[in-house]
Structures are given as C-alpha cells and as structure tokens.
Design a protein around this motif. Structure first.
Motif, mmCIF file in Angstrom:
data_model
loop_
_atom_site.group_PDB
_atom_site.id
_atom_site.type_symbol
_atom_site.label_atom_id
_atom_site.label_comp_id
_atom_site.label_asym_id
_atom_site.label_seq_id
_atom_site.Cartn_x
_atom_site.Cartn_y
_atom_site.Cartn_z
ATOM 1 N N VAL A 1 0.835 -1.202 0.000
ATOM 2 C CA VAL A 1 0.000 0.000 0.000
ATOM 3 C C VAL A 1 0.874 1.258 0.000
ATOM 4 N N ALA A 2 0.632 2.145 -0.945
ATOM 5 C CA ALA A 2 1.292 3.444 -0.958
ATOM 6 C C ALA A 2 0.286 4.480 -0.503
ATOM 7 N N GLY A 3 0.351 4.832 0.770
ATOM 8 C CA GLY A 3 -0.628 5.758 1.310
ATOM 9 C C GLY A 3 -0.100 7.178 1.458
ATOM 10 N N SER A 4 1.209 7.333 1.379
ATOM 11 C CA SER A 4 1.807 8.653 1.588
ATOM 12 C C SER A 4 3.262 8.604 1.139
ATOM 13 N N VAL A 5 3.861 9.777 0.976
ATOM 14 C CA VAL A 5 5.273 9.850 0.599
ATOM 15 C C VAL A 5 6.164 9.155 1.640
ATOM 16 N N PRO A 6 5.965 9.419 2.939
ATOM 17 C CA PRO A 6 6.825 8.730 3.921
ATOM 18 C C PRO A 6 6.712 7.204 3.830
ATOM 19 N N GLU A 7 5.501 6.693 3.534
ATOM 20 C CA GLU A 7 5.354 5.238 3.397
ATOM 21 C C GLU A 7 6.174 4.715 2.229
ATOM 22 N N ILE A 8 6.179 5.473 1.135
ATOM 23 C CA ILE A 8 6.949 5.043 -0.040
ATOM 24 C C ILE A 8 8.438 5.074 0.273
ATOM 25 N N ILE A 9 8.874 6.153 0.900
ATOM 26 C CA ILE A 9 10.297 6.282 1.215
ATOM 27 C C ILE A 9 10.726 5.204 2.201
ATOM 28 N N GLU A 10 9.842 4.903 3.140
ATOM 29 C CA GLU A 10 10.155 3.833 4.089
ATOM 30 C C GLU A 10 10.309 2.494 3.360
ATOM 31 N N ALA A 11 9.439 2.268 2.358
ATOM 32 C CA ALA A 11 9.491 1.002 1.618
ATOM 33 C C ALA A 11 10.756 0.910 0.765
ATOM 34 N N VAL A 12 11.227 2.051 0.287
ATOM 35 C CA VAL A 12 12.389 2.065 -0.589
ATOM 36 C C VAL A 12 13.686 1.968 0.201
ATOM 37 N N GLY A 13 13.687 2.602 1.362
ATOM 38 C CA GLY A 13 14.937 2.791 2.090
ATOM 39 C C GLY A 13 15.479 1.522 2.704
ATOM 40 N N PRO A 14 16.735 1.596 3.146
ATOM 41 C CA PRO A 14 17.348 0.464 3.832
ATOM 42 C C PRO A 14 16.562 0.140 5.106
ATOM 43 N N VAL A 15 16.553 -1.101 5.489
ATOM 44 C CA VAL A 15 15.820 -1.534 6.674
ATOM 45 C C VAL A 15 16.232 -0.699 7.888
ATOM 46 N N GLY A 16 15.231 -0.237 8.623
ATOM 47 C CA GLY A 16 15.530 0.511 9.838
ATOM 48 C C GLY A 16 15.708 1.996 9.610
ATOM 49 N N GLU A 17 15.911 2.409 8.342
ATOM 50 C CA GLU A 17 15.996 3.842 8.057
ATOM 51 C C GLU A 17 14.657 4.312 7.521
ATOM 52 N N ASN A 18 14.541 5.610 7.351
ATOM 53 C CA ASN A 18 13.376 6.195 6.687
ATOM 54 C C ASN A 18 12.058 5.827 7.338
ATOM 55 N N LEU A 19 12.054 5.550 8.637
ATOM 56 C CA LEU A 19 10.787 5.152 9.254
ATOM 57 C C LEU A 19 9.788 6.308 9.210
ATOM 58 N N ASP A 20 8.584 5.948 8.826
ATOM 59 C CA ASP A 20 7.514 6.945 8.745
ATOM 60 C C ASP A 20 7.261 7.546 10.129
ATOM 61 N N PRO A 21 7.589 8.833 10.337
ATOM 62 C CA PRO A 21 7.428 9.417 11.671
ATOM 63 C C PRO A 21 5.978 9.442 12.132
ATOM 64 N N ALA A 22 5.043 9.439 11.163
ATOM 65 C CA ALA A 22 3.635 9.523 11.528
ATOM 66 C C ALA A 22 3.171 8.275 12.281
ATOM 67 N N ARG A 23 3.915 7.158 12.112
ATOM 68 C CA ARG A 23 3.463 5.950 12.793
ATOM 69 C C ARG A 23 4.153 5.735 14.128
ATOM 70 N N ARG A 24 5.105 6.625 14.465
ATOM 71 C CA ARG A 24 5.898 6.358 15.663
ATOM 72 C C ARG A 24 5.103 6.512 16.942
#
Lengths: 385, 385
Positions: free
Chosen positions: A290-313
C-alpha cells in the motif's frame, strides 16, 4: 571518471540500436562477447550466429548511425553507452533475458538516447517511478502530483512515462518541487509524444532527463510501450502505481518491476472507481504494498531501519498502557462528578479491593484524580505508565 | 431439536450474566464444570474459587434475573443459553480466554439476549460482519450500503453494531435486500442506542435479530464496545472494515477477528481520506485482504475453489495468446492499409521469413487478414488461438 568512449564505439552502438528492435537479447550477448565495433561490422556482413541474424537481418542494411547522432544533437540529445562513465550500470543490472512471458520485454538496452541537462550518473541513485492510467480521475492526478512533489522534495528522482494522466501529473509535481524528473519514452527523444506534452517534455529536459532506447525519429507503437515499461521499472528502486484499470500499461510496469526484484506499491482508491481496480488487484494478489503517503513510499524504498515513517511512531492512546480491569475502572470514572470505590466496583464489575488498588495506579499514571467526595477521570493520562 | 432448557437454568444464567461483567473467563469455566444452577447458587454464597470470586463479588448481591427476563419479554426479547437448541455453538467455538492483550475481550458469553423474529439457529451459518467508522464519509456509507445489499442478496447474514455511519448503512442495505441482518449491541437489547437508530433497530428486530450479552437496561460504556466487538467477529465468518481511522473500534474488531482465525477484509478508499487510513494500514500490515466487491468478499469467505468471482474469469485481451514476435508483427499491421511481409519485417524488426510464418498464424487466429495488396490488422482476434 574515465574518459568518454571512442566515437567508433558510439557509432557502432548507434547503428546496432537502429538495426535491432529492443530488446535484442542475442545481439546484446554478442556485443558483450566481441565488443560493439566488431559486432556492428559482422552484423553489417551477416557474419553472426543464427539468433543474432534473426534479430538483425530485417534492418541490417539500414545504417543511419551518423544521421541518428546528428538528429539527436539537433534535439539537444546525446547517446549514452555502457562504455560511458555516465552509464547507470547497477540500475540496469537487474535486466536479463526473459525466462517466461511474464518477463517479456526484459533485457538490457544497448545504449540510451538522453536529452537533458542533468548527468545520467547519480540521477537514478534514489529514483522512484510513479506510473498510472492515461484516463486518470481527478483523484488520481491529484495524488500523482502530490507524490511527485513530495518525493522530489525528499530528494528522490521521479521517473515516469510522460503520458497524459498520472505520468504527466507526477512529472509536474516533481518539477514544481524543483527536483529532477526523468521521462522514459517509447519513441525517439526528439519526438514530442504525446503532442500535448511537448512543453512538459521541454521542462523535464531542462530540469532532468528525457530518455529512450529508440533512435531519434522512432514513432511509438504498442509493443514499444511494453518494452519501455521495463526500463522505467529497472531505472527506479520502486514503482508506485497510482491508478490503473484491470488491464493496463501501468500494471505491466508493476509486474515487470516485481519480476526485477524492485519494490512495487499501489495507491488505493475508491472501489467505485474503475481506475483503481488495477491497484486493488495488485494489492489483493500481493503484487504490491500500500502506498498511502510519501513517507510510506520512502520507508518502503529505504534500507531496513531507516526512513521510518514518523507519523506511525506515536499513535498510542493515553489509556494504552492500562490492563483489562484498569480500563474498566477508568471507563467507570466520570469527568465532572466523583464516584467512590464501591460505586466504581458495581459499575465496572471489578472487586472493591482491586478497584482501590487500581485507583492508586490510575492516579499515579495521571488517568484519575482524587477529590474529597471520590474519584474522577482525568483526560489525556500521561505516558509515564 | 432437543427441548428448550429448564426455567431454572435460564434464571441461573440470567443471574450470572448480571453479576459478572463480560467477559468472565473464570466464571465461564466454573459454569462449565459445575453447571449454571450450582454455579449461581455458589456465587450467591461466595462459595467459589478465588478467580470466580474476583469476577463476581462486586455485584453478587444483585439478583435481578426475574426482573431482567421480564424486562426482556416486555421488549420482545428472550435469553438464549448454551443449553438451548438454538445456541450458535460452532460460531462461538473460536472464543477462548485471552492469551495476551491482543485478544483482550475474547471469551465466550454465558448467554445471549436476543430480540427478533428470526431463530438464532442458522442465521449465523453464512454471516459476514460489515463494520466501520461512525464518522463515515459519503463514500463509506455508499459502499457499506452496497455491500450490505449485495451480501444479503447473496444469502449472507449481515452482522454489525448498529452504530451511526458504516454500521447503520450496512444494516440498511441488508434490510433493503430483504435479507436478515443482526445488530450486536454493547448495551441491553431493550435500549435504543444510538437513539437516532431506534427505528432502524426495530426494523432489524423485525427482519433479523438484535443481540447482546448485556442484561436489559445495561447502558453502553467504552469497554463494553471492545467486548462486544469480539462477538461481532466471532458470530461471522468474515469481517469487512469499510472505513476506519487509524485508531478505531472497527480496527479492534478486525484485529479480534484475525486473532479468532476469521477472514478479515478492508475496503480501500482515497488516501486523501482520514477515514480510510485504518483500512489502508490493515492492508499494509497484512491484517486484511482487499474487499473490492461483494463477489470478492464471498470468494474470500467460501470454501476453496467455490464462489469464484466470475468477473475475474475472463479478462483476456484478444492478443494475449501471441508471442513476442507475433505481437510485434501484429502491431506493425495497419487496419485501413495493407503492408507486405518485407515492410512488416522492417517495421517490426522480425526477419522476413519469420514474418511470413507469423502472418499465417495471425490469419488463423483471426488477428490479421490477407488482401490482394498485402496484410491488414483485424480487430478483436478470436480466442481459438
């Protein structure tokens, strides 16, 4: 950086790219073995293995290399070849001859015709393709523009196909963020296709790149879109499908991206919209995330553990830390009126002794306040529970 | 069918359901061991294991069994107990004491207060719950009503919580299809909650059932909604979340349904809508499958191999059977103008000899027609390829 390739090499590849309709697997393998100059010479004379012959005999007499390079230059374009220090080698590593029809169109290009100011090197290092239907809805175009903008702001290169609808909106969004964006065409880079995107293509070339493996002057054809789609998928780390009918080019790009081991995402939309059916089918069959937002996409693309979507923290509710019984006692408390432990016990069904213990706990965690006549609920208990 | 249970059993269970706040795991286990009549007697006298004491001591002096049964009768309701032939035993089999907080609220009910004309037996055999936000959007209510209608038409019982927004729309959709629908309440079945759904609840009771494990007169409280949600999940084979915020009761129902081994589906919506964030999060985390249509839901619920969505059976395109080269030759053909094999070879990049063979094949499969001056494309090639 090493030196640019010899003119002889560039001419040989330009010739071969005109002679064989991409993807030309046998020819590519042949070039790998004997080099582009010898390959071009032997193709001209028909002195090649049968598979290469099959890919080249129809057009081998059509030597337009010089003309193609001249036309490219007139259009502000150049030919980038694997011998060039600019060649996006690692992005194209994933391309290999197809193993079945699902991978039809895979296979690396012999070169890339490139129009634009930006160096090819690095522009694809952090690239996300945003693709979708030409007959997009207002919703789809809005989302594509937002994602294009947001991804560009986050430093990603937005790759798409310059088509009407989703593609165009994604490019425009990226341009309005000042980010580089890349249009991969199914025709020559000197051809404005679609015609209505002539100005957009100029804008893309000014701030990014217009790319094609087809020689200048090549007109678009349906099979070329399928072949082009693999390049879009290969040049990006992830492919986001914004809107797609159940059968569509964007789905084809997504399938290819998945087969190439790239991240595939799909934007959900109203189930009442035919333009979201393809996206939902990708989600349903596990073909996309699911691509729900830019942060979600970046999180999916980025290396594991990086780019975590701050909105879900931090989506915790104030009462999250409370146990079953504490929550029942908490719910039995009123905001504007006090209740004593016995009332709370009857209301909550929790034994009175336990209620008293829990009230102290709730007071400590900021969920309840003690008054002269009993206990009240406190809104927004803190987090030191 | 066996006989209805003794009045003594019904009275004992009515008493126990008032005394212990559901879910009362220890009391349930105690009733299983000693039977409801002895259990009620011993609870009254405090002669019970400590865990049962903890669940019952706050209210054990509150013996309203006769009054509750009388109030139920006045409201057109009855108490259905496990000793009743009507008891939905297999649906509730999934309910067991919780193993962690994720399953909070699980545990079987001691009985069900039921208002309505329909026998409890069978009504839950093919049941799907349709749940979602109270603050639903027009899109969400539209989809909920459509799904409620479509599921009822397909012979499914639509289960929901009678709340404003999605729940109400789902019930209404089912009622307009003439199908039974079941409202599971977090308060007594004699209480119209929410007040604005008083008429809707009467309609549900007339064509289906209003169900609760709370005694008549019980008012709703937040913890009761969480407990009620597990019943919605348990009584259905699948739970469909239509719209949900990131934190919501509907998500809680979905999580519980998943933990109970039920099918969970979520309806996608615009990513610009806060009311679809919960659905997308369920889809993103693998907590739910995509619910795009009634047939998709029925397919997800049904036995493997049955209930296949007919809409997905034939989405082939006329040129699907064609190989790589055949497609290229096909694309090089024109509709209104003939081309000969040599022209097609140059255009498609396929060797002339191969073009000729492929043209025969394309003629046979109805993709090309032979004319005096060459070959043309035929629209909509047939399927005997």
């Amino acid at each position: 950086m090493s030196a640019p390739p010899d003119e002889e090499v560039v001419l040989a590849r330009a010739y071969l790219m005109r002679v064989a309709e991409p993807p030309a697997f046998a020819l590519h393998a042949f070039v790998d073995v004997v080099g582009p100059v010898e390959a071009a010479d032997r193709v001209r004379h028909g002195d090649v293995p049968e598979a290469v012959q099959s890919e080249t005999e129809a057009r081998r007499d059509l030597d337009l290399a010089g003309e193609d390079l001249g036309n490219a230059e007139k259009a502000g374009a150049r030919l980038v070849v694997p011998e060039d220090p600019d060649w996006p080698a690692w992005q194209l590593l994933c391309l290999a001859p197809p193993t079945d029809r699902g991978l039809r169109g895979a296979g690396p290009p012999l070169g890339l015709w490139v129009r634009g100011a930006v160096p090819v090197a690095n522009v694809f290092d952090r690239a996300v393709s945003v693709v979708g239907a030409r007959a997009a809805t207002g919703y789809g175009e809005h989302v594509a523009a937002e994602l294009g903008y947001g991804l560009a702001r986050a430093g990603m290169t937005v790759v798409s196909g310059a088509a009407y609808g989703i593609d165009g909106a994604a490019h425009r969004g990226a341009l309005s963020a000042g980010g580089p964006t890349v249009a991969v065409l199914a025709c020559g880079v000197d051809i404005a296709y679609p015609a209505g995107h002539s100005g957009l293509l100029d804008g893309i070339a000014a701030a990014g790149l217009v790319v094609s493996e087809y020689p200048p002057g090549t007109t678009p054809a349906r099979h070329r879109f399928l072949v082009r789609n693999r390049l879009i998928a290969a040049l990006s780390s992830a492919t986001v499908v914004v809107e797609a009918g159940i059968r569509s080019g964007a789905r084809n790009t997504a399938t290819t991206a998945g087969a190439l081991g790239k991240v595939v995402l799909a934007v959900p939309g109203p189930i009442t919209s035919a333009m979201s059916v393809g996206c939902h089918d990708l989600l349903r069959t596990g073909g996309a995330m699911v691509a729900g937002s830019v942060p979600e996409i970046i999180e999916a693309v980025g290396p594991v553990g990086e780019n975590l979507d701050p909105a879900r923290r931090d989506r915790r509710r104030a009462t999250d830390g409370l146990g079953e019984q504490a929550l029942r006692v908490h719910d039995a408390l009123l905001r504007e009126e006090s209740r004593d432990a016995e009332q709370l016990a009857v209301e909550s069904g929790v034994p009175p002794a336990r209620v008293r213990a829990l009230l102290s706990e709730l007071e400590f965690t900021g969920h309840a306040t003690r008054h002269d006549d009993g206990w009240r609920q406190q809104k927004g208990g803190d987090r030191h529970a």
